[in-house]
Write an enzyme that holds these catalytic residues in place. Sequence first.
Site, mmCIF file in Angstrom:
data_model
loop_
_atom_site.group_PDB
_atom_site.id
_atom_site.type_symbol
_atom_site.label_atom_id
_atom_site.label_comp_id
_atom_site.label_asym_id
_atom_site.label_seq_id
_atom_site.Cartn_x
_atom_site.Cartn_y
_atom_site.Cartn_z
ATOM 1 N N ASN A 10 92.850 5.712 -17.533
ATOM 2 C CA ASN A 10 93.688 6.345 -15.312
ATOM 3 C C ASN A 10 91.561 6.968 -14.786
ATOM 4 O O ASN A 10 91.190 7.557 -15.415
ATOM 5 C CB ASN A 10 93.964 7.862 -15.132
ATOM 6 C CG ASN A 10 93.913 7.468 -14.026
ATOM 7 O OD1 ASN A 10 93.221 7.124 -13.252
ATOM 8 N ND2 ASN A 10 94.805 9.168 -13.255
ATOM 9 N N TRP A 11 90.986 6.019 -14.648
ATOM 10 C CA TRP A 11 89.791 5.578 -14.051
ATOM 11 C C TRP A 11 89.279 6.746 -13.185
ATOM 12 O O TRP A 11 87.987 7.043 -12.701
ATOM 13 C CB TRP A 11 89.033 4.394 -13.673
ATOM 14 C CG TRP A 11 88.905 3.259 -14.935
ATOM 15 C CD1 TRP A 11 89.142 3.731 -16.758
ATOM 16 C CD2 TRP A 11 87.885 1.992 -15.379
ATOM 17 N NE1 TRP A 11 89.035 2.853 -17.305
ATOM 18 C CE2 TRP A 11 88.202 1.835 -15.978
ATOM 19 C CE3 TRP A 11 87.844 1.225 -14.062
ATOM 20 C CZ2 TRP A 11 87.417 0.269 -16.992
ATOM 21 C CZ3 TRP A 11 87.134 0.018 -14.708
ATOM 22 C CH2 TRP A 11 87.177 -0.375 -15.738
ATOM 23 N N LYS A 12 90.249 6.796 -12.002
ATOM 24 C CA LYS A 12 90.340 8.031 -10.819
ATOM 25 C C LYS A 12 89.396 7.467 -9.836
ATOM 26 O O LYS A 12 89.626 6.035 -9.861
ATOM 27 C CB LYS A 12 90.164 9.816 -11.720
ATOM 28 C CG LYS A 12 91.199 9.816 -12.654
ATOM 29 C CD LYS A 12 91.060 11.189 -12.865
ATOM 30 C CE LYS A 12 91.907 11.721 -14.078
ATOM 31 N NZ LYS A 12 92.120 13.319 -14.525
ATOM 32 N N HIS A 97 100.372 11.867 -9.896
ATOM 33 C CA HIS A 97 99.718 12.627 -10.467
ATOM 34 C C HIS A 97 99.269 14.032 -10.053
ATOM 35 O O HIS A 97 99.396 13.961 -8.810
ATOM 36 C CB HIS A 97 98.296 11.532 -11.057
ATOM 37 C CG HIS A 97 97.716 12.235 -11.121
ATOM 38 N ND1 HIS A 97 96.374 12.930 -11.473
ATOM 39 C CD2 HIS A 97 96.853 11.745 -13.210
ATOM 40 C CE1 HIS A 97 95.718 13.634 -12.244
ATOM 41 N NE2 HIS A 97 96.164 12.615 -13.307
ATOM 42 N N GLU A 99 97.330 15.809 -9.292
ATOM 43 C CA GLU A 99 95.574 15.372 -8.464
ATOM 44 C C GLU A 99 96.495 14.499 -6.745
ATOM 45 O O GLU A 99 96.212 15.732 -5.683
ATOM 46 C CB GLU A 99 94.355 15.019 -8.862
ATOM 47 C CG GLU A 99 93.911 14.340 -9.106
ATOM 48 C CD GLU A 99 93.147 14.323 -11.036
ATOM 49 O OE1 GLU A 99 92.698 13.283 -10.748
ATOM 50 O OE2 GLU A 99 92.424 15.256 -12.083
ATOM 51 N N GLU A 169 101.733 15.838 -18.471
ATOM 52 C CA GLU A 169 100.449 15.866 -18.182
ATOM 53 C C GLU A 169 100.219 17.305 -18.081
ATOM 54 O O GLU A 169 100.656 17.756 -16.824
ATOM 55 C CB GLU A 169 99.465 15.299 -17.169
ATOM 56 C CG GLU A 169 98.976 14.165 -17.313
ATOM 57 C CD GLU A 169 98.514 13.163 -16.802
ATOM 58 O OE1 GLU A 169 97.677 12.313 -17.326
ATOM 59 O OE2 GLU A 169 98.184 13.342 -15.494
ATOM 60 N N GLY A 175 91.000 17.395 -17.331
ATOM 61 C CA GLY A 175 89.474 17.660 -16.712
ATOM 62 C C GLY A 175 88.628 18.524 -17.377
ATOM 63 O O GLY A 175 87.306 19.112 -16.489
ATOM 64 N N SER A 215 92.785 15.307 -21.311
ATOM 65 C CA SER A 215 91.716 15.618 -22.356
ATOM 66 C C SER A 215 91.977 15.271 -23.847
ATOM 67 O O SER A 215 91.490 15.996 -24.806
ATOM 68 C CB SER A 215 91.296 17.351 -22.264
ATOM 69 O OG SER A 215 90.604 17.701 -21.152
ATOM 70 N N GLY A 236 91.897 10.043 -18.912
ATOM 71 C CA GLY A 236 90.874 10.244 -17.877
ATOM 72 C C GLY A 236 89.560 9.964 -18.759
ATOM 73 O O GLY A 236 89.452 9.383 -18.360
ATOM 74 N N GLY A 237 89.000 11.063 -18.399
ATOM 75 C CA GLY A 237 87.380 11.254 -18.812
ATOM 76 C C GLY A 237 87.417 10.153 -19.976
ATOM 77 O O GLY A 237 86.108 9.675 -19.753
HETATM 78 P P1 13P Z 1 91.109 13.612 -18.302
HETATM 79 O O1 13P Z 1 91.624 12.855 -20.030
HETATM 80 O O2 13P Z 1 89.935 14.054 -17.910
HETATM 81 O O3 13P Z 1 91.693 15.422 -18.468
HETATM 82 O O4 13P Z 1 92.132 13.601 -17.422
HETATM 83 C C1 13P Z 1 93.043 13.234 -17.871
HETATM 84 C C2 13P Z 1 94.526 12.741 -16.418
HETATM 85 O O5 13P Z 1 94.897 12.940 -15.408
HETATM 86 C C3 13P Z 1 94.836 11.278 -16.416
HETATM 87 O O6 13P Z 1 95.993 10.997 -15.775
#
Ligand code: 13P
Length: 257
Positions: A10-12, A97, A99, A169, A175, A215, A236-237
């Site tokens: 997930n590149w956000k 998600h 977010e 999640e 993050g 994470s 994510g990251g």
């Molecule tokens: P991180 O891996 O950056 O914690 O993000 C997880 C995430 O929100 C995947 O959708």
Amino acid sequence: MLRKPIIGGNWKMNRGTPEKCKEMLESLIPLVEGINDVDLIIAPPFTVLIYAYKILKGTNIMLGAQNMYFEEKGAYTGEISPIFLKGIGVEYVILGHSERRDIFKETDALINKKLKTALNINLKPIVCIGEHLEERELGKTKDIIEFQINETFKDLTKEDILKTVIAYEPIWAIGTGKTATPEQAEEIHIFIRELLTEKFDKGTADSIRIQYGGSIKPNNAEDLFNKENIDGGLVGGASLQVDSLVQIITAADNSVK
Ligand code: 13P
């Protein structure tokens, strides 16, 4: 029960220009081309979806979107129709998600509508659920998960749920560099299967893929994916760096060997 692990990047709101997207995907593709036992998905920003599709076509990496609207067309300025996503080769869509829930105030009822539309047009949904830190500290994690499952999956049939991927999640792990331990994640994944057994049946609950997200890094991926009820991850990251994403994908691949 054999469930194929699924790793989603997930590149956000990152890597949203053609140059950045191309650089990432062109270095990723040759490094994962031998991976057949894990489903691989990259979900870039909307601006590069069609571009990514052209690069990924014919590879073992599938395309995902990070969101969609529940209506198929009409006067909804700024929204994206799931039909458009399908039309440019998107196979998966991330829904609910944290977010989107926290920053953009998406409710379980809204996510339920989006989920039904996605299923209706054969876009494969990845539905995110998870608790805040305060909720965990108050011992309310399971109540929150149960509520989200009941509301988000309201009125779904067995056929619907079998096409759905769930991503657990925990919001405090997203993050933050603070991963849930494999035991904490496994406990909730087992609980989700118990809820799905009550709602549907055990065979159905055992067939549904439940990813962990929060994470995930190369140094914790293996221990997480080796847990029986964790079927890969939503990253994510670490999905923004090719080398770390490849290590995470390799850990998922090794977990089925
Ligand atoms: P991180 O891996 O950056 O914690 O993000 C997880 C995430 O929100 C995947 O959708």
